[in-house]
Design a protein around this motif. Sequence first.
Motif, PDB file in Angstrom:
ATOM      1  N   GLN A   1     -10.241 -11.256 -18.817  1.00 46.46           N
ATOM      2  CA  GLN A   1      -9.617 -10.202 -18.034  1.00 46.46           C
ATOM      3  C   GLN A   1      -8.419  -9.627 -18.795  1.00 46.46           C
ATOM      4  OE1 GLN A   1     -11.478  -9.757 -15.138  1.00 46.46           O
ATOM      5  NE2 GLN A   1     -12.581 -11.555 -15.894  1.00 46.46           N
ATOM      6  N   TYR A   2      -8.165  -8.343 -18.614  1.00 49.42           N
ATOM      7  CA  TYR A   2      -6.983  -7.739 -19.227  1.00 49.42           C
ATOM      8  C   TYR A   2      -5.859  -7.605 -18.203  1.00 49.42           C
ATOM      9  CZ  TYR A   2      -8.997  -3.400 -17.236  1.00 49.42           C
ATOM     10  OH  TYR A   2      -9.537  -2.458 -16.405  1.00 49.42           O
ATOM     11  N   PHE A   3      -4.651  -7.566 -18.697  1.00 50.57           N
ATOM     12  CA  PHE A   3      -3.429  -7.387 -17.908  1.00 50.57           C
ATOM     13  C   PHE A   3      -3.009  -5.932 -17.986  1.00 50.57           C
ATOM     14  CE2 PHE A   3       1.294  -7.240 -18.224  1.00 50.57           C
ATOM     15  CZ  PHE A   3       1.603  -7.605 -16.915  1.00 50.57           C
ATOM     16  N   LYS A   4      -2.626  -5.368 -16.857  1.00 51.16           N
ATOM     17  CA  LYS A   4      -2.207  -3.958 -16.820  1.00 51.16           C
ATOM     18  C   LYS A   4      -0.694  -3.876 -16.646  1.00 51.16           C
ATOM     19  CE  LYS A   4      -4.721  -0.898 -14.689  1.00 51.16           C
ATOM     20  NZ  LYS A   4      -5.496  -0.177 -13.669  1.00 51.16           N
ATOM     21  N   PRO A   5       0.019  -3.428 -17.660  1.00 53.17           N
ATOM     22  CA  PRO A   5       1.468  -3.295 -17.526  1.00 53.17           C
ATOM     23  C   PRO A   5       1.895  -2.157 -16.589  1.00 53.17           C
ATOM     24  CG  PRO A   5       0.789  -3.358 -19.842  1.00 53.17           C
ATOM     25  CD  PRO A   5      -0.439  -3.137 -19.024  1.00 53.17           C
ATOM     26  N   PHE A   6       0.993  -1.175 -16.391  1.00 52.25           N
ATOM     27  CA  PHE A   6       1.375   0.026 -15.662  1.00 52.25           C
ATOM     28  C   PHE A   6       0.390   0.285 -14.514  1.00 52.25           C
ATOM     29  CE2 PHE A   6       1.940   0.610 -20.300  1.00 52.25           C
ATOM     30  CZ  PHE A   6       3.318   0.456 -20.358  1.00 52.25           C
ATOM     31  N   PRO A   7       0.843   0.900 -13.410  1.00 51.81           N
ATOM     32  CA  PRO A   7      -0.019   1.109 -12.241  1.00 51.81           C
ATOM     33  C   PRO A   7      -0.827   2.398 -12.309  1.00 51.81           C
ATOM     34  CG  PRO A   7       2.197   1.792 -11.700  1.00 51.81           C
ATOM     35  CD  PRO A   7       2.245   1.276 -13.117  1.00 51.81           C
TER      36      PRO A   7
ATOM     37  N   GLY B   1      -2.623  -1.478 -10.529  1.00 48.97           N
ATOM     38  CA  GLY B   1      -1.943  -2.289 -11.516  1.00 48.97           C
ATOM     39  C   GLY B   1      -2.524  -3.672 -11.692  1.00 48.97           C
ATOM     40  N   HIS B   2      -3.723  -3.924 -11.146  1.00 49.67           N
ATOM     41  CA  HIS B   2      -4.293  -5.268 -11.165  1.00 49.67           C
ATOM     42  C   HIS B   2      -5.210  -5.473 -12.361  1.00 49.67           C
ATOM     43  CE1 HIS B   2      -6.376  -2.433  -8.577  1.00 49.67           C
ATOM     44  NE2 HIS B   2      -7.512  -3.033  -8.844  1.00 49.67           N
ATOM     45  N   ASP B   3      -5.470  -6.745 -12.644  1.00 50.74           N
ATOM     46  CA  ASP B   3      -6.260  -7.121 -13.814  1.00 50.74           C
ATOM     47  C   ASP B   3      -7.678  -6.556 -13.746  1.00 50.74           C
ATOM     48  OD1 ASP B   3      -8.239  -9.539 -12.865  1.00 50.74           O
ATOM     49  OD2 ASP B   3      -6.372  -9.587 -11.757  1.00 50.74           O
ATOM     50  N   GLY B   4      -8.334  -6.507 -14.896  1.00 52.68           N
ATOM     51  CA  GLY B   4      -9.704  -6.006 -14.951  1.00 52.68           C
ATOM     52  C   GLY B   4     -10.442  -6.558 -16.148  1.00 52.68           C
ATOM     53  N   HIS B   5     -11.669  -6.085 -16.329  1.00 55.89           N
ATOM     54  CA  HIS B   5     -12.536  -6.585 -17.396  1.00 55.89           C
ATOM     55  C   HIS B   5     -13.190  -5.389 -18.079  1.00 55.89           C
ATOM     56  CE1 HIS B   5     -16.086  -8.551 -19.233  1.00 55.89           C
ATOM     57  NE2 HIS B   5     -15.319  -9.631 -19.266  1.00 55.89           N
TER      58      HIS B   5
END
Length: 451
Positions: A252-258, A90-94
């Motif tokens: 970076q993008y935010f992930k609402p879901f795991p 569920g963590h941020d990424g690129h």
Amino acid sequence: MGLIFSDFLHDTKATTIPGEILSQGRRWLLDLLGVAAGGTSTRLSQIIRDHAAEHFAPGRRSARMLFDGRVASPLGAAMAGGMTIDSLDGHDGHKLTKGHVGCGVLPALLALTEAEGQDDDRDFLAALVVGYEIGTRAGIALHRTACDYHTSGAWIAVATAALGARVLRLDTATTREAVGIAEYHGPRSQMMRCIDAPTMVKDGSGYGAMAGVSAAYLAADGFTGAPAITIEGADVADLWSDLGSRWRITEQYFKPFPVCRWAQPALHAVMTLRQDHRLTSEMVEQISVTTFHESKRLAIRLPATTEEAQYSTAYAAAVGLVHGTVGPDDVAEARFGDPEVRRLAGGMIVEESEAFNAEFPARRFSQVELRLKDGRVLNSGPTEAPGDPETPAPIEEIREKFYRYASPLGAVRAGAIDNAVSSLGKGEGMQSLRQLVSAPLPAGRKEGAPI
């Protein structure tokens, strides 16, 4: 390694970083800590923390593991923290790295600064931002220059070695050796192997963090390893020339879901149709997903482990239709027997689109069609997941997610972490935050249980 890299690494301070960029650092720090708190409840995290305590015992330097309380060497603490965050996807990424930087940078930085007795919160926040800048560029550089798709650990190793050089105050020549050692020893594991057969190895983040911390200490002792070609190569020079002027932490993008980011466009499309047409899952005969190749490769329909659930487009979409969202509970093994989720996931049609393939990785599209039992057919149209940097999630959404994921800590401790992160960089020191994120789970919290 040019002076631009070394000067940026060693000389960047909180006072030289724009305020909005420091705010981005706090934003991702809060999100990472929430995911780490939720991740402690996974079997993966339990195993790796026990492993670090047993096999990475501290010597003259020690650091506490995230949400564990036990000490290990800084290498072991970095490894355990990176894997704990990575255990809950569920963590941020690129988008261009096709991976994640913060999940390795944060625990490595916590371990290094504790081991070296450094508690300046302003420098910690600045170093976190620097780690994102170096790690993101190293990831893009590796994708540009290597023929295979390697896990995030490969470039996390470079970023954490650089942070180690900063914390240890290595000179330019020794810093060059540190990042060279890390690039050479970093885990260039093949990501698609874990996509096709999901297991606990996941994205290599913990081993990358460990390799980078090790590289910094090795370089300090005289071990050599330069050059790091993803930094020094002429074919990637453009990626490093804008350090300090282009801030890639904002990308970076935010992930609402795991679940894997590649599954989230289809999940979002299903949830949008569900809400817009006031559907229940019982009204749907079949789900059809058109997506890009990498999303189709998330092919396990009926997961048996949390790793398989996190890397499944069909499972995520089915859960989204049944429950209206996907949370940490939904990727825990206790939930896998839901007959309605199994019906929809098992019968789902998943196909790839050349048009969507052509957009990847800069954009990730999926399109969902729902065939209803009353004969109607609903189509989402091309859909992207929420949280991309072009339409960033508001801080209120990130904070709400943090409290949900950090629920194993209890509301009081989660609130104290939120307050400490908000105050980071104001000269109040790291002691409070460090204690809050190092102490173990509250008594009575069962490891391996769903949140």
